[in-house]
Motif scaffolding. Structure first.
Motif, short mmCIF file in Angstrom:
data_model
loop_
_atom_site.label_atom_id
_atom_site.label_comp_id
_atom_site.label_asym_id
_atom_site.label_seq_id
_atom_site.Cartn_x
_atom_site.Cartn_y
_atom_site.Cartn_z
N PRO A 1 12.04 -7.27 -21.42
CA PRO A 1 10.60 -7.48 -21.21
C PRO A 1 10.28 -8.81 -20.55
O PRO A 1 9.31 -8.92 -19.81
CB PRO A 1 10.02 -7.39 -22.61
CG PRO A 1 11.02 -6.63 -23.40
CD PRO A 1 12.37 -6.98 -22.84
N HIS A 2 11.08 -9.82 -20.81
CA HIS A 2 10.77 -11.14 -20.26
C HIS A 2 11.22 -11.31 -18.81
O HIS A 2 10.99 -12.36 -18.23
CB HIS A 2 11.41 -12.22 -21.13
CG HIS A 2 12.93 -12.14 -21.14
ND1 HIS A 2 13.62 -11.29 -21.99
CD2 HIS A 2 13.86 -12.80 -20.40
CE1 HIS A 2 14.93 -11.43 -21.77
NE2 HIS A 2 15.10 -12.34 -20.81
N GLN A 3 11.92 -10.32 -18.26
CA GLN A 3 12.40 -10.41 -16.90
C GLN A 3 11.46 -9.62 -15.97
O GLN A 3 10.94 -8.58 -16.33
CB GLN A 3 13.83 -9.87 -16.77
CG GLN A 3 14.88 -10.73 -17.47
CD GLN A 3 16.27 -10.18 -17.25
OE1 GLN A 3 16.43 -9.04 -16.87
NE2 GLN A 3 17.27 -11.00 -17.48
N GLY A 4 11.32 -10.14 -14.77
CA GLY A 4 10.50 -9.45 -13.77
C GLY A 4 9.01 -9.68 -14.00
O GLY A 4 8.58 -10.22 -15.02
N ALA A 5 8.24 -9.26 -12.99
CA ALA A 5 6.78 -9.45 -13.03
C ALA A 5 6.05 -8.21 -13.47
O ALA A 5 4.83 -8.15 -13.42
CB ALA A 5 6.28 -9.85 -11.65
N GLY A 6 6.77 -7.19 -13.92
CA GLY A 6 6.12 -5.96 -14.31
C GLY A 6 5.88 -5.06 -13.12
O GLY A 6 6.27 -5.35 -12.00
N LEU A 7 5.21 -3.97 -13.35
CA LEU A 7 4.96 -2.97 -12.32
C LEU A 7 3.46 -2.93 -12.05
O LEU A 7 2.65 -2.70 -12.96
CB LEU A 7 5.46 -1.60 -12.79
CG LEU A 7 5.50 -0.51 -11.73
CD1 LEU A 7 6.43 -0.90 -10.59
CD2 LEU A 7 5.96 0.82 -12.35
N LEU A 8 3.07 -3.18 -10.77
CA LEU A 8 1.66 -3.23 -10.39
C LEU A 8 1.20 -1.82 -10.03
O LEU A 8 1.77 -1.17 -9.15
CB LEU A 8 1.46 -4.17 -9.21
CG LEU A 8 0.01 -4.39 -8.77
CD1 LEU A 8 -0.78 -5.07 -9.88
CD2 LEU A 8 -0.04 -5.22 -7.49
N LEU A 9 0.17 -1.34 -10.73
CA LEU A 9 -0.39 -0.01 -10.50
C LEU A 9 -1.78 -0.16 -9.90
O LEU A 9 -2.55 -1.01 -10.31
CB LEU A 9 -0.47 0.77 -11.81
CG LEU A 9 0.84 0.92 -12.61
CD1 LEU A 9 0.59 1.66 -13.90
CD2 LEU A 9 1.90 1.63 -11.77
N GLY A 10 -2.08 0.68 -8.89
CA GLY A 10 -3.40 0.68 -8.27
C GLY A 10 -4.00 2.07 -8.31
O GLY A 10 -3.30 3.08 -8.43
N ALA A 11 -5.33 2.13 -8.24
CA ALA A 11 -6.04 3.40 -8.29
C ALA A 11 -7.09 3.44 -7.19
O ALA A 11 -7.58 2.41 -6.73
CB ALA A 11 -6.69 3.59 -9.65
N THR A 12 -7.43 4.66 -6.74
CA THR A 12 -8.48 4.89 -5.75
C THR A 12 -9.41 5.98 -6.25
O THR A 12 -9.04 6.75 -7.15
CB THR A 12 -7.89 5.30 -4.39
OG1 THR A 12 -7.10 6.50 -4.56
CG2 THR A 12 -7.00 4.20 -3.83
N ASP A 13 -10.60 6.03 -5.64
CA ASP A 13 -11.59 7.04 -6.02
C ASP A 13 -12.34 7.44 -4.77
O ASP A 13 -12.74 6.59 -3.97
CB ASP A 13 -12.56 6.46 -7.07
CG ASP A 13 -13.33 7.55 -7.79
OD1 ASP A 13 -13.63 8.58 -7.14
OD2 ASP A 13 -13.64 7.39 -8.98
N GLU A 14 -12.54 8.75 -4.55
CA GLU A 14 -13.25 9.24 -3.39
C GLU A 14 -14.75 8.98 -3.47
O GLU A 14 -15.45 9.04 -2.45
CB GLU A 14 -13.01 10.74 -3.22
CG GLU A 14 -11.55 11.08 -2.92
CD GLU A 14 -11.38 12.57 -2.67
OE1 GLU A 14 -12.39 13.24 -2.41
OE2 GLU A 14 -10.24 13.05 -2.74
#
Length: 788
Positions: free
Chosen positions: A493-506
């Motif tokens: 858990p202390h390694q890396g910057a995590g996973l960036l998730l994005g969302a869109t909407d019509e």
């Protein structure tokens, strides 16, 4: 002249008996009386000769002017002469002198205006040419005569004066000149007016020539220009005369007020129009046309409270043009009575009489016309929810007919609806949807026109209105994860910057962001292993709460927007957990397959890998075969000069003559053809093979010898193909492929049997030339280095 020089002034001097000299007897002993005597005595006073006057234009010629005498010599022994302008200088020949008597004569007519005086010098000489007297000056003055008329500087003098000017007003000045002597009456000029052509409004100063007014009453409207005849005379008005003219213009002043041609004007104007001329108002003004004193200005004093009329001035005719500035309405007012005032552009003089018809009444009748319908609100703006079903009411876009005395039924129709999504009721103007709109703003053109106009309302008039419909955004779409699919997460858990998730909407704002990211509530175990933290309104970061095993993990996210009511969607997410280094990057071979990202199942991944493997198996044999063929063609069978080891290859699969069969190969054939030619090796047809059936070989066409190392490889390859395809010989597994194999071997045999029989007769030193591989054989069988 000196005291001894006697002068007689013409006949006057002779008649008067004038003499120059001493009245007493002259002593003969005095030879030069003008010189100072050495002894004391009285000195004679010198004579002062006054100027000699002669009148110009004297015609009795030659005319004696003066006589000079010298007492130094007896009469007849003195020679007299004169010099100067008029004698020996220009103008020459005017004066002359008698050399013996000393009389001076005038020979030509004199003109004082050309030369008013002459200065001469008189000389007295003895017969020997010696000077008897000092030179004496003679001044001859030409007396003026009145022989020149006065002349005006201009043939016509001009002047201007305002009408109504007071007496004594300066107008202009006349000037004249006279060539005679200004010191005499011959040039004393006097001015006068001979004729004025009417009442005597002007006078002239006889000395200065100034022309001024002498009485009131100048009126441009009566007489605009005065022509005066002027005279000038010398001799103080009694001598010679000359004439000229003076043109005096009377300038206009606004002393006449404009007036209407009549007291009342009648006109007619149509309703519902603007910018049209109704009629003209004629005026009269006696002042100068085109001047500000003549230009009329009109104003409406009453009868037009709403400012629907205006009057402008025609610059050519000075008439007033009445026009409609705002549309008239017959239904509200049928008649207008206007009070109109006319004035000049320039102010009227205070003493000018007032106009009798400075005001007029203008009656305007409004003519009824068929007017177009009028939409109460144009453009009409309204709104409609997105996705409204067909038949949804939008608005009622109706119009009214302003012609209250000509009632008409109106019909409505669409003028502009490119997407054909609205329907307009032709009788009521109600607008409703036919299908959902495709754009956020929709414009609709609606026409309203009478259906059955009466004859008085012809032609029919049509009105066009604009209906603007705003399509209101509705929250009808849930947010989804934005591409690209997520990558990998470190197992620590202390390694890396995590996973960036994005969302869109019509959906458009405000039914879109900010988005709410949440692990699916249906799977509580997700919250124990994973965590989501917002980054901004459209992104969140996924992290591990504790260490998880490496490989593919399946998650489920719940996404929700900010609309009212909000829309949400549960979306699966595949995340790969890998073992990472210190920099947070996955280590090679430590992570699960990267293809198992978000949205890619394991079955699909297996199918993709199997397809790739099958394609590789199909392509690999073909590639290997092509590679082998290229090697067989491209690999040179001849070695370079540095690797020419001269190996004699013997294929023992051929059951031939054994080691003694040295005719198997001719090592010279491996040489470059150019070298063969240099060595003199014969290049002819090879002998027939003894092992061929019936001792026959098929005829083969002769081939050109190669000339380069690259051509040798092709040459050998072609020979191989010819040997393999020869049907007249058995399929020996041999390399006997050359067209010419030679008669023998220059290398000899390396057989151990033959070597044991003839070691001492063989010379193996040549093996050293074959390269390092055969150097050891040369050491074993050849002569030692350095032996004799």
């Amino acid at each position: 002249m000196g005291a001894a020089l006697l002068l007689a002034l013409g006949l006057l001097a002779q008649s008067l008996g004038l003499s120059v000299g001493s009245p007493g007897p002259r002593k003969p002993s005095t030879l030069y009386p003008w010189r100072r005597a050495p002894t004391l005595g009285r000195v004679r006073r010198a004579w002062v000769i006054p100027p000699i006057s002669v009148s110009e234009n004297h015609k009795r010629l030659p005319y004696p002017l003066v006589q000079i005498k010298s007492d130094k010599q007896p009469l007849g022994s003195v020679i007299y002469s004169i010099q100067g302008p008029g004698v020996d200088e220009e103008p020459r020949g005017i004066f002359s002198i008698d050399r013996l008597t000393g009389k001076v004569f005038l020979n030509t007519v004199l003109d004082r205006e050309r030369t008013d005086r002459f200065r001469l010098r008189a000389f007295a000489l003895d017969l020997g040419g010696s000077t008897l007297e000092d030179p004496t000056e003679l001044e001859i003055v030409v007396v003026d005569q009145n022989d020149n008329r006065p002349a005006f500087l201009q043939e016509a003098f001009s002047g201007r004066v305002l009408e109504g000017a007071v007496p004594g007003t300066f107008v202009t000045r006349a000037e004249a000149t006279d060539a005679d002597d200004p010191e005499t009456d011959n040039a004393a000029l006097r001015y006068s007016i001979l004729q004025q052509g009417g009442p005597e409004f002007f006078s002239i100063d006889e000395l200065t020539g100034e022309i001024r007014t002498v009485q009131v009453g100048l009126d441009r409207e009566v007489v605009a220009v005065y022509n005066l005849t002027l005279q000038v005379a010398d001799m103080s008005g009694d001598g010679l005369t000359a004439t000229a003219s003076a043109i005096i213009s009377v300038d206009d002043i606004n002393d006449n007020a404009p007036e209407f041609a009549r007291d009342e004007f009648f006109m007619e104007a149509p309703e519902a129009v603007s910018g049209v001329d109704v009629g003209r108002l004629e005026v009269e003004d006696r002042d100068l046309p085109g001047s500000p004193n003549w230009v009329a200005r009109f104003s409406i004093l009453g009868g037009d409270p709403d400012g629907q009329f205006t009057i402008r001035t025609d610059p050519k005719t000075n008439e007033g043009v009445l026009s409609v500035m705002k549309p008239l309405d017959y239904e509200s007012r049928e008649l207008y009575q206007l009070t109109v005032l006319v004035q000049n552009e320039a102010p009227l003089q205070a003493a000018a009489p007032r106009a009798k018809r400075g005001q007029a009444r203008v009656t305007v009748h409004v003519r009824d016309v068929n007017e177009a319908p009028v939409f109460q609100e144009n453009p009409l703006r309204t709104s409609l929810a997105e996705g409204a079903p067909p038949g949804t009411p939008v608005a009622t876009f109706s119009a009214q007919d302003p012609d209250t005395q000509q009632l008409q039924r109106l019909s409505y129709s669409k003028d502009y609806d490119p997407e054909d999504w609205l329907h307009v009721d032709g009788a009521t103007g109600r607008v409703q949807t036919q299908r959902p709109p495709a754009r956020p703003w929709v414009g609709l053109g609606v026409d309203a026109e009478p259906t059955a106009p009466p004859p008085a309302a012809s032609p029919p008039r049509t009105a066009t209105g604009t209906l603007s419909v705003e399509i209101l955004e509705v929250n009808d779409h849930a947010p989804v994860l934005a591409p690209p699919p997520p990558g990998s997460l470190c197992s620590e858990p202390h390694q890396g910057a995590g996973l960036l998730l994005g969302a869109t909407d019509e959906d458009l704002p405000p039914h879109g962001a900010p988005f709410h990211f949440q692990l699916s509530p249906r799977l509580p175990e997700l919250g124990r292993n994973w965590s989501l933290s917002p980054v901004n309104v459209s992104h969140a970061r996924l992290r591990l709460r504790h260490q998880l095993p490496e490989g593919l993990h399946r998650l489920s996210l719940l996404l929700r927007d900010s609309g009212q009511p909000p829309q949400q969607r549960e979306q699966p997410l595949n995340v790969t957990v890998c073992r990472c280094g210190q920099d947070g990057a996955c280590l090679p071979g430590a992570a699960a397959l990267r293809a198992g990202g978000a949205g890619v199942s394991l079955g699909a991944l297996v199918i993709m890998l199997a397809s790739a493997l099958l394609l590789l198996l199909l392509v690999l044999p073909v590639a290997l075969r092509a590679r082998m063929r290229r090697r067989s063609r491209g690999k040179g069978l001849l070695l370079g000069p540095q690797d020419d080891l001269r190996d004699n290859i013997l294929n023992y699969d051929e059951q031939g003559g054994g080691e003694e069969d040295q005719d198997a190969y001719d090592i010279a054939q491996l040489r470059h053809p150019a070298e063969l030619s240099a060595l003199g090796v014969p290049l002819g047809r090879p002998p027939l093979r003894l092992d061929a059936p019936y001792g026959r070989v098929p005829h083969q066409a002769s081939r050109a010898m190669p000339t380069s190392p690259a051509d040798i490889a092709d040459f050998i390859h072609d020979g191989l193909e010819a040997a393999d395809s020869d049907p007249s010989v058995p399929p020996y597994d041999t390399a006997l492929i050359y067209d010419y194999e030679g008669d023998g071997s220059v290398a000899g045999t390396l057989s151990s049997i033959l070597s044991s029989l003839g070691d001492q007769d063989q010379d193996y030193d040549y093996l050293r030339d074959w390269g390092p591989r055969f150097a050891r054989l040369a050491d074993m069988y050849g002569h030692p280095w350095g032996s004799d």
